[in-house]
Write a protein that holds these residues in place. Sequence first.
Motif, PDB file in Angstrom:
ATOM      1  N   ARG A 153       0.858  -1.185   0.000  1.00 38.08           N
ATOM      2  CA  ARG A 153       0.000   0.000   0.000  1.00 38.08           C
ATOM      3  C   ARG A 153       0.890   1.230   0.000  1.00 38.08           C
ATOM      4  O   ARG A 153       0.772   2.131   0.824  1.00 38.08           O
ATOM      5  N   THR A 154       1.816   1.238  -0.956  1.00 36.05           N
ATOM      6  CA  THR A 154       2.870   2.243  -0.998  1.00 36.05           C
ATOM      7  C   THR A 154       2.333   3.662  -1.112  1.00 36.05           C
ATOM      8  O   THR A 154       2.851   4.585  -0.459  1.00 36.05           O
ATOM      9  N   GLU A 155       1.332   3.855  -1.924  1.00 36.04           N
ATOM     10  CA  GLU A 155       0.793   5.208  -2.102  1.00 36.04           C
ATOM     11  C   GLU A 155       0.345   5.792  -0.770  1.00 36.04           C
ATOM     12  O   GLU A 155       0.665   6.944  -0.446  1.00 36.04           O
ATOM     13  N   ARG A 156      -0.368   4.997   0.015  1.00 33.65           N
ATOM     14  CA  ARG A 156      -0.913   5.514   1.267  1.00 33.65           C
ATOM     15  C   ARG A 156       0.160   5.665   2.340  1.00 33.65           C
ATOM     16  O   ARG A 156       0.223   6.692   3.015  1.00 33.65           O
ATOM     17  N   TYR A 157       0.998   4.639   2.513  1.00 35.41           N
ATOM     18  CA  TYR A 157       1.929   4.622   3.633  1.00 35.41           C
ATOM     19  C   TYR A 157       3.242   5.358   3.358  1.00 35.41           C
ATOM     20  O   TYR A 157       3.920   5.767   4.298  1.00 35.41           O
ATOM     21  N   VAL A 158       3.605   5.495   2.095  1.00 29.44           N
ATOM     22  CA  VAL A 158       4.875   6.147   1.772  1.00 29.44           C
ATOM     23  C   VAL A 158       4.653   7.537   1.181  1.00 29.44           C
ATOM     24  O   VAL A 158       5.248   8.512   1.639  1.00 29.44           O
ATOM     25  N   LEU A 161       2.077   9.389   3.459  1.00 26.62           N
ATOM     26  CA  LEU A 161       2.639   9.467   4.807  1.00 26.62           C
ATOM     27  C   LEU A 161       1.654   9.046   5.895  1.00 26.62           C
ATOM     28  O   LEU A 161       1.665   9.571   7.010  1.00 26.62           O
ATOM     29  N   TYR A 162       0.814   8.076   5.585  1.00 26.34           N
ATOM     30  CA  TYR A 162      -0.178   7.626   6.562  1.00 26.34           C
ATOM     31  C   TYR A 162       0.514   7.020   7.780  1.00 26.34           C
ATOM     32  O   TYR A 162       1.522   6.325   7.661  1.00 26.34           O
ATOM     33  N   GLU A 163      -0.032   7.287   8.959  1.00 25.51           N
ATOM     34  CA  GLU A 163       0.516   6.758  10.205  1.00 25.51           C
ATOM     35  C   GLU A 163      -0.581   6.004  10.954  1.00 25.51           C
ATOM     36  O   GLU A 163      -1.656   6.548  11.206  1.00 25.51           O
ATOM     37  N   ASP A 164      -0.296   4.762  11.335  1.00 24.65           N
ATOM     38  CA  ASP A 164      -1.253   3.954  12.095  1.00 24.65           C
ATOM     39  C   ASP A 164      -1.178   4.365  13.564  1.00 24.65           C
ATOM     40  O   ASP A 164      -0.566   3.681  14.388  1.00 24.65           O
ATOM     41  N   SER A 165      -1.797   5.473  13.904  1.00 27.18           N
ATOM     42  CA  SER A 165      -1.681   6.004  15.261  1.00 27.18           C
ATOM     43  C   SER A 165      -2.680   5.405  16.245  1.00 27.18           C
ATOM     44  O   SER A 165      -2.548   5.586  17.452  1.00 27.18           O
ATOM     45  N   SER A 166      -3.678   4.686  15.752  1.00 28.47           N
ATOM     46  CA  SER A 166      -4.693   4.139  16.656  1.00 28.47           C
ATOM     47  C   SER A 166      -4.930   2.656  16.405  1.00 28.47           C
ATOM     48  O   SER A 166      -6.027   2.156  16.625  1.00 28.47           O
ATOM     49  N   LEU A 167      -3.902   1.959  15.952  1.00 27.81           N
ATOM     50  CA  LEU A 167      -4.036   0.541  15.666  1.00 27.81           C
ATOM     51  C   LEU A 167      -4.214  -0.231  16.974  1.00 27.81           C
ATOM     52  O   LEU A 167      -3.412  -0.088  17.898  1.00 27.81           O
ATOM     53  N   PRO A 168      -5.255  -1.040  17.097  1.00 28.51           N
ATOM     54  CA  PRO A 168      -5.426  -1.815  18.332  1.00 28.51           C
ATOM     55  C   PRO A 168      -4.312  -2.846  18.477  1.00 28.51           C
ATOM     56  O   PRO A 168      -3.983  -3.551  17.535  1.00 28.51           O
ATOM     57  N   SER A 179       2.681   2.611  16.724  1.00 30.64           N
ATOM     58  CA  SER A 179       2.996   3.336  15.495  1.00 30.64           C
ATOM     59  C   SER A 179       4.498   3.410  15.262  1.00 30.64           C
ATOM     60  O   SER A 179       4.955   3.421  14.117  1.00 30.64           O
ATOM     61  N   ARG A 180       5.281   3.429  16.320  1.00 32.20           N
ATOM     62  CA  ARG A 180       6.735   3.477  16.168  1.00 32.20           C
ATOM     63  C   ARG A 180       7.269   2.125  15.669  1.00 32.20           C
ATOM     64  O   ARG A 180       8.150   2.081  14.806  1.00 32.20           O
ATOM     65  N   ALA A 181       6.733   1.034  16.199  1.00 31.62           N
ATOM     66  CA  ALA A 181       7.154  -0.284  15.724  1.00 31.62           C
ATOM     67  C   ALA A 181       6.789  -0.456  14.254  1.00 31.62           C
ATOM     68  O   ALA A 181       7.556  -1.028  13.467  1.00 31.62           O
ATOM     69  N   ILE A 182       5.627   0.051  13.876  1.00 32.50           N
ATOM     70  CA  ILE A 182       5.208  -0.008  12.473  1.00 32.50           C
ATOM     71  C   ILE A 182       6.154   0.801  11.595  1.00 32.50           C
ATOM     72  O   ILE A 182       6.536   0.365  10.503  1.00 32.50           O
ATOM     73  N   ASP A 183       6.581   1.961  12.073  1.00 35.02           N
ATOM     74  CA  ASP A 183       7.518   2.781  11.302  1.00 35.02           C
ATOM     75  C   ASP A 183       8.851   2.070  11.080  1.00 35.02           C
ATOM     76  O   ASP A 183       9.510   2.267  10.054  1.00 35.02           O
ATOM     77  N   GLN A 184       9.270   1.257  12.033  1.00 34.34           N
ATOM     78  CA  GLN A 184      10.508   0.503  11.852  1.00 34.34           C
ATOM     79  C   GLN A 184      10.362  -0.464  10.667  1.00 34.34           C
ATOM     80  O   GLN A 184      11.299  -0.653   9.886  1.00 34.34           O
ATOM     81  N   GLY A 185       9.166  -1.043  10.516  1.00 36.19           N
ATOM     82  CA  GLY A 185       8.913  -1.906   9.362  1.00 36.19           C
ATOM     83  C   GLY A 185       8.801  -1.121   8.075  1.00 36.19           C
ATOM     84  O   GLY A 185       9.266  -1.568   7.018  1.00 36.19           O
ATOM     85  N   ILE A 186       8.200   0.069   8.152  1.00 36.26           N
ATOM     86  CA  ILE A 186       8.120   0.920   6.962  1.00 36.26           C
ATOM     87  C   ILE A 186       9.524   1.282   6.500  1.00 36.26           C
ATOM     88  O   ILE A 186       9.827   1.295   5.297  1.00 36.26           O
ATOM     89  N   GLY A 187      10.405   1.572   7.452  1.00 40.02           N
ATOM     90  CA  GLY A 187      11.793   1.885   7.092  1.00 40.02           C
ATOM     91  C   GLY A 187      12.447   0.747   6.342  1.00 40.02           C
ATOM     92  O   GLY A 187      13.137   0.961   5.336  1.00 40.02           O
ATOM     93  N   ARG A 188      12.226  -0.482   6.783  1.00 38.42           N
ATOM     94  CA  ARG A 188      12.773  -1.632   6.053  1.00 38.42           C
ATOM     95  C   ARG A 188      12.235  -1.668   4.625  1.00 38.42           C
ATOM     96  O   ARG A 188      12.965  -1.943   3.673  1.00 38.42           O
ATOM     97  N   ALA A 189      10.940  -1.391   4.501  1.00 37.23           N
ATOM     98  CA  ALA A 189      10.331  -1.430   3.164  1.00 37.23           C
ATOM     99  C   ALA A 189      10.907  -0.349   2.260  1.00 37.23           C
ATOM    100  O   ALA A 189      11.005  -0.549   1.039  1.00 37.23           O
TER     101      ALA A 189
END
Length: 330
Positions: A153-158, A161-168, A179-189
């Motif tokens: 979902r590159t368009e949305r997340y990259v 710049l979408y941020e999953d700030s309320s992910l359960p 959201s910070r752990a998710i960003d670490q994965g986005i960085g890998r991508a």
Amino acid sequence: MNALRVIRRKIMTPNRSATRMDVRGFHVKSPEARALLETVGGAFLDGFGIAAEARTPAAAKMPLAAVPTRFRGFAHEGAAMAFAIRDGLRPGGRNVARFLAGAGADHIYMAYVGVGWAMARLPRIRWSTLHSPDPLLRWLVLDGYGFHQAYFRTERYVYDLYEDSSLPWRDVTAPEYASRAIDQGIGRALWFIGGTDVEVVAGLVERYPRPRWADLYSGIGLAATYAGGATKAELTALWDHAKDYRPQLAQGAAFAAGARAKANLVCPHNEVATRIFCGQPVALAQKVTDEAMVDLPSDGPVPAFEVWRQRISEAFVRSGHYALTATEQK
């Protein structure tokens, strides 16, 4: 029954074209970089297919071990995803638990990331089936989720710049850390999306708000070290781009060193990267991660996983290596 397993593999396994750079619209630095990244994606899908077809996780052990050394970790990551999806689709499934206790034990970091890929593909009502019992490593599930979202979902997340700030998430002491752990994965991508082209990857980082850069560079350091795809000169250029985020780049590289060393999958490109980012070979970078894990506090507002990461970064700060420019390293 064997025919049914073959059918299950065909139904479950994504089309191989999903890993092609042109299909994804990712930057192509060179034919060699493209071939590497598409081979990584292919190994992931091979591992997924092996697990989708396997009667039990134990039956997947030998086929996964036959994958070439450089790409074997990615195959185990894909296998973990498939086993997690199987568990999510069948109540009471324990495939991931058995995988972690057997074939996936030495690939535990990659396996947890693979569970995160499954998280992105399963409906939220089935997230409770995801097996990630280690309270320290379970944040890697969100890392895997972040990679998946940025990759597919590159368009949305990259670009948006979408941020999953309320992910359960199951952790109630530090839900905002998700959201910070998710960003670490986005960085890998971003390493894949930028085609291992340092200038492109750094440019993608700079699109994000600056508070997100530290976690993005951590993920980039991990991907650049684990997957490779850049020359020594390109990695030193990445080091210079990171500037204030060199400790995080080094922390990501040390994570990659630990994952490779634990699974006995160390390759020459891993050594090149850890010497540039960590100032030391893979074995010593792994030692830093192991020592930083000793006597971690219980989870609180700051999870133990983040304390672990901070300790690793601080170890490289104390070494003085992070302050060096590429020229000074030479």
